[in-house]
Design an enzyme around this catalytic site. Structure first.
Site, PDB file in Angstrom:
ATOM      1  N   HIS A  24       0.134   8.769   4.089  1.00  0.00           N
ATOM      2  CA  HIS A  24       1.464   8.465   3.557  1.00  0.00           C
ATOM      3  C   HIS A  24       1.503   8.318   2.027  1.00  0.00           C
ATOM      4  O   HIS A  24       1.933   7.317   1.466  1.00  0.00           O
ATOM      5  CB  HIS A  24       2.163   7.308   4.284  1.00  0.00           C
ATOM      6  CG  HIS A  24       1.431   5.994   4.389  1.00  0.00           C
ATOM      7  ND1 HIS A  24       0.837   5.367   3.336  1.00  0.00           N
ATOM      8  CD2 HIS A  24       1.255   5.177   5.462  1.00  0.00           C
ATOM      9  CE1 HIS A  24       0.319   4.223   3.749  1.00  0.00           C
ATOM     10  NE2 HIS A  24       0.552   4.090   5.023  1.00  0.00           N
ATOM     11  N   HIS A  78      -2.041  -5.151  15.058  1.00  0.00           N
ATOM     12  CA  HIS A  78      -1.129  -4.593  14.042  1.00  0.00           C
ATOM     13  C   HIS A  78      -0.381  -3.409  14.642  1.00  0.00           C
ATOM     14  O   HIS A  78      -0.977  -2.569  15.316  1.00  0.00           O
ATOM     15  CB  HIS A  78      -1.991  -4.165  12.843  1.00  0.00           C
ATOM     16  CG  HIS A  78      -1.264  -3.527  11.719  1.00  0.00           C
ATOM     17  ND1 HIS A  78       0.037  -3.823  11.389  1.00  0.00           N
ATOM     18  CD2 HIS A  78      -1.682  -2.609  10.805  1.00  0.00           C
ATOM     19  CE1 HIS A  78       0.380  -3.099  10.333  1.00  0.00           C
ATOM     20  NE2 HIS A  78      -0.632  -2.346   9.963  1.00  0.00           N
ATOM     21  N   GLU A  80       1.311  -0.879  13.063  1.00  0.00           N
ATOM     22  CA  GLU A  80       1.445   0.412  12.371  1.00  0.00           C
ATOM     23  C   GLU A  80       0.790   1.513  13.210  1.00  0.00           C
ATOM     24  O   GLU A  80      -0.232   1.312  13.863  1.00  0.00           O
ATOM     25  CB  GLU A  80       0.844   0.347  10.954  1.00  0.00           C
ATOM     26  CG  GLU A  80       1.346   1.503  10.098  1.00  0.00           C
ATOM     27  CD  GLU A  80       1.098   1.333   8.591  1.00  0.00           C
ATOM     28  OE1 GLU A  80       0.467   0.344   8.182  1.00  0.00           O
ATOM     29  OE2 GLU A  80       1.543   2.231   7.847  1.00  0.00           O
ATOM     30  N   ASP A  82      -1.051   4.020  12.978  1.00  0.00           N
ATOM     31  CA  ASP A  82      -2.453   4.453  12.963  1.00  0.00           C
ATOM     32  C   ASP A  82      -3.310   3.605  13.908  1.00  0.00           C
ATOM     33  O   ASP A  82      -4.416   3.999  14.258  1.00  0.00           O
ATOM     34  CB  ASP A  82      -3.039   4.489  11.546  1.00  0.00           C
ATOM     35  CG  ASP A  82      -2.774   3.250  10.732  1.00  0.00           C
ATOM     36  OD1 ASP A  82      -1.798   2.535  11.012  1.00  0.00           O
ATOM     37  OD2 ASP A  82      -3.542   2.981   9.781  1.00  0.00           O
ATOM     38  N   HIS A 145      -0.758  -6.604   6.337  1.00  0.00           N
ATOM     39  CA  HIS A 145       0.276  -6.313   5.349  1.00  0.00           C
ATOM     40  C   HIS A 145       1.642  -6.038   5.989  1.00  0.00           C
ATOM     41  O   HIS A 145       2.567  -5.614   5.284  1.00  0.00           O
ATOM     42  CB  HIS A 145      -0.168  -5.097   4.510  1.00  0.00           C
ATOM     43  CG  HIS A 145      -0.217  -3.797   5.275  1.00  0.00           C
ATOM     44  ND1 HIS A 145       0.448  -2.683   4.825  1.00  0.00           N
ATOM     45  CD2 HIS A 145      -0.755  -3.420   6.454  1.00  0.00           C
ATOM     46  CE1 HIS A 145       0.262  -1.680   5.665  1.00  0.00           C
ATOM     47  NE2 HIS A 145      -0.466  -2.101   6.651  1.00  0.00           N
ATOM     48  N   ASP A 164      -6.204  -4.200   9.119  1.00  0.00           N
ATOM     49  CA  ASP A 164      -6.316  -3.405   7.887  1.00  0.00           C
ATOM     50  C   ASP A 164      -7.132  -4.114   6.799  1.00  0.00           C
ATOM     51  O   ASP A 164      -7.716  -3.446   5.925  1.00  0.00           O
ATOM     52  CB  ASP A 164      -4.921  -3.119   7.320  1.00  0.00           C
ATOM     53  CG  ASP A 164      -4.230  -1.969   8.028  1.00  0.00           C
ATOM     54  OD1 ASP A 164      -4.918  -1.030   8.454  1.00  0.00           O
ATOM     55  OD2 ASP A 164      -2.996  -2.003   8.136  1.00  0.00           O
ATOM     56  N   TYR A 191      -8.279   0.980  -1.600  1.00  0.00           N
ATOM     57  CA  TYR A 191      -7.491   0.514  -0.449  1.00  0.00           C
ATOM     58  C   TYR A 191      -6.724  -0.753  -0.832  1.00  0.00           C
ATOM     59  O   TYR A 191      -5.524  -0.881  -0.582  1.00  0.00           O
ATOM     60  CB  TYR A 191      -8.464   0.243   0.701  1.00  0.00           C
ATOM     61  CG  TYR A 191      -7.823   0.004   2.030  1.00  0.00           C
ATOM     62  CD1 TYR A 191      -7.703   1.031   2.954  1.00  0.00           C
ATOM     63  CD2 TYR A 191      -7.340  -1.245   2.367  1.00  0.00           C
ATOM     64  CE1 TYR A 191      -7.118   0.811   4.184  1.00  0.00           C
ATOM     65  CE2 TYR A 191      -6.759  -1.476   3.591  1.00  0.00           C
ATOM     66  CZ  TYR A 191      -6.649  -0.444   4.497  1.00  0.00           C
ATOM     67  OH  TYR A 191      -6.067  -0.667   5.716  1.00  0.00           O
ATOM     68  N   HIS A 224     -10.377   0.291   9.534  1.00  0.00           N
ATOM     69  CA  HIS A 224     -10.666   1.536   8.810  1.00  0.00           C
ATOM     70  C   HIS A 224     -12.032   1.417   8.136  1.00  0.00           C
ATOM     71  O   HIS A 224     -12.331   0.387   7.505  1.00  0.00           O
ATOM     72  CB  HIS A 224      -9.650   1.787   7.688  1.00  0.00           C
ATOM     73  CG  HIS A 224      -8.245   1.999   8.154  1.00  0.00           C
ATOM     74  ND1 HIS A 224      -7.827   3.137   8.802  1.00  0.00           N
ATOM     75  CD2 HIS A 224      -7.146   1.223   8.049  1.00  0.00           C
ATOM     76  CE1 HIS A 224      -6.533   3.055   9.070  1.00  0.00           C
ATOM     77  NE2 HIS A 224      -6.094   1.888   8.627  1.00  0.00           N
TER      78      HIS A 224
HETATM   79 FE1  FEO Z   1      -1.237  -0.892   8.347  1.00  0.00          FE
HETATM   80 FE2  FEO Z   1      -4.061   0.968   9.016  1.00  0.00          FE
HETATM   81  O1  FEO Z   1      -2.278   0.423   9.192  1.00  0.00           O
END
Ligand code: FEO
Length: 394
Positions: A24, A78, A80, A82, A145, A164, A191, A224
């Site tokens: 993104h 989370h 999101e 991903d 976040h 994250d 990051y 990640h």
């Molecule tokens: Fe906030 Fe890796 O997604």
């Protein structure tokens, strides 16, 4: 990526996304990974999932260890996409009736994303879940976040599943800090600078809270990149340093240019800064991605922005960058504006106004040059660099 055993009866069953280069709007030169964790105890637990298009790989990885139907609990740290994109597939495989633990905001957000009536078990901050010989403590980390974000802490093993936080966009077969070494730190810094910088005050509070709780970490497992097992304290200390936004004697000169005039000005300003012993680099916006520039901004004291005037306004890439930087709320910076123009010359003031709106202290009225900088104009740019350099070391 095959399942990786990270501790006794605990596996990373996530996937590497080797080819993603734009996350993104953020460049990911070495791809990324979506980590997900399987814990085998009296109850079998899956923590987080992966992007929708990798659902098969995730299910395949789980199947190499157990039948997915044997999963008793799913935890979503989370929402999101991903980390939740493959939840519908996973819940279908695991059993739609199985409890899905998440924060209260997680329940709202997962419902909004997927419209499914799963067996949600919203948890309170500090709530514990016994899974047999182990206990999972849920820690709300609201706005780190997203509003739904939370951590899951495996008490007996002292392993933090941190979503994250502490992550890095990095795909590799090496899954741990000790296997990668310090080469991972620039990825962790990038990051932080692009995803977490605006939440710096919350991060400092969270670290203080965790310190007060005297929580110990044998391992920190973000969603990640690599997992921190050799020295989890290293990434925590780095987060504290980055969150404080203590700056180095460093300046970032970010600009774009139409006919090289603003470029010549940028390079002369850098010359002036370097002459004062300041680490400085001109960064042209069509050569550097905004996410790489923000990484440099993180520990720079000065941010100097240049734009030619185009149609009475800013060059579009400069507007893009200023919008991006404003959202990330860098603190404790000084700044200045510069640029070339033909006949109207609004760009410098527009930049100045934007920098001021970010609480960046403007230390010069701004430098404009009509058409092409001559030697005298370039000398003025060098002088501006020296002035900023003195303000940095001041
Ligand atoms: Fe906030 Fe890796 O997604």
């Amino acid at each position: 990526m095959k399942p990786v055993k990270i501790a006794k009866d605990i596996y990373d069953v996530g996937v590497n996304d080797w080819n993603i280069r734009d996350f993104h709007g953020y460049t990911t030169d070495l791809g990324t990974s979506y980590n997900a964790f399987l814990i085998l105890d009296k109850k079998t637990v899956l923590i987080d999932t992966v992007k929708a298009e990798f659902a098969d790989q995730l299910i395949d990885n789980i199947s190499k260890i157990i039948d997915p139907k044997q999963i008793d609990y799913v935890i979503s740290n989370h929402t999101e996409m991903d980390h939740s994109g493959s939840l519908p597939r996973v819940m279908h495989k695991v059993g739609e009736e199985k409890p899905l633990f998440c924060s209260k905001m997680g329940q709202k957000n997962l419902s909004r994303h997927f419209g499914q009536k799963w067996n949600y078990r919203p948890v309170e901050n500090g709530e514990e879940l016994s899974i047999g010989s182990r206990t999972i403590t849920f820690m709300e980390t609201r706005m780190l976040h997203w509003p739904d974000s939370m951590f899951s802490y495996l008490k007996e093993d002292k392993i933090l599943f941190s979503s994250d936080a502490f992550g890095q966009h990095y795909a590799g077969h090496e899954k741990f800090d000790d296997l990668v070494g310090d080469t991972i730190m620039p990825h962790a810094k990038k990051y932080f600078a692009n995803i977490l910088l605006l939440y710096s005050p919350l991060i400092l509070k969270l670290v203080e809270h965790v310190t007060n709780l005297k929580l110990e970490f044998n391992m920190i497992c973000p969603d990640h990149g690599i997992l921190w097992r050799k020295d989890p304290g290293k990434i925590i200390n780095a987060y504290v340093k980055w969150s404080r936004q203590d700056a180095k004697n460093k300046a970032v000169v970010v600009y774009d240019t139409m006919w090289h005039s603003t470029e010549k000005m940028a390079e002369a300003i850098v010359e002036g800064l370097s002459g004062q012993g300041i680490e400085a680099r001109p960064m042209q916006l069509r050569k550097w991605n905004r996410s790489d520039i923000m990484t440099e901004v993180l520990d720079a004291k000065a941010i100097i922005v240049g734009s030619p005037t185009l149609n009475n306004g800013l060059f579009p890439t400069v507007s893009d960058f200023l919008t991006y930087m404003k959202g990330l709320k860098p603190k404790n910076k000084i700044g200045a504006a510069f640029g070339s123009y033909g006949w109207s010359g609004e760009a410098v003031n527009l930049i100045k106004n934007e920098l001021e709106s970010m609480n960046i202290e403007i230390i010069d009225p701004g430098l404009k040059v009509q058409y092409v900088p001559d030697n005298q104009s370039l000398e003025a740019c060098i002088e501006l660099g020296k002035k900023i350099g003195k303000a940095i070391t001041g």
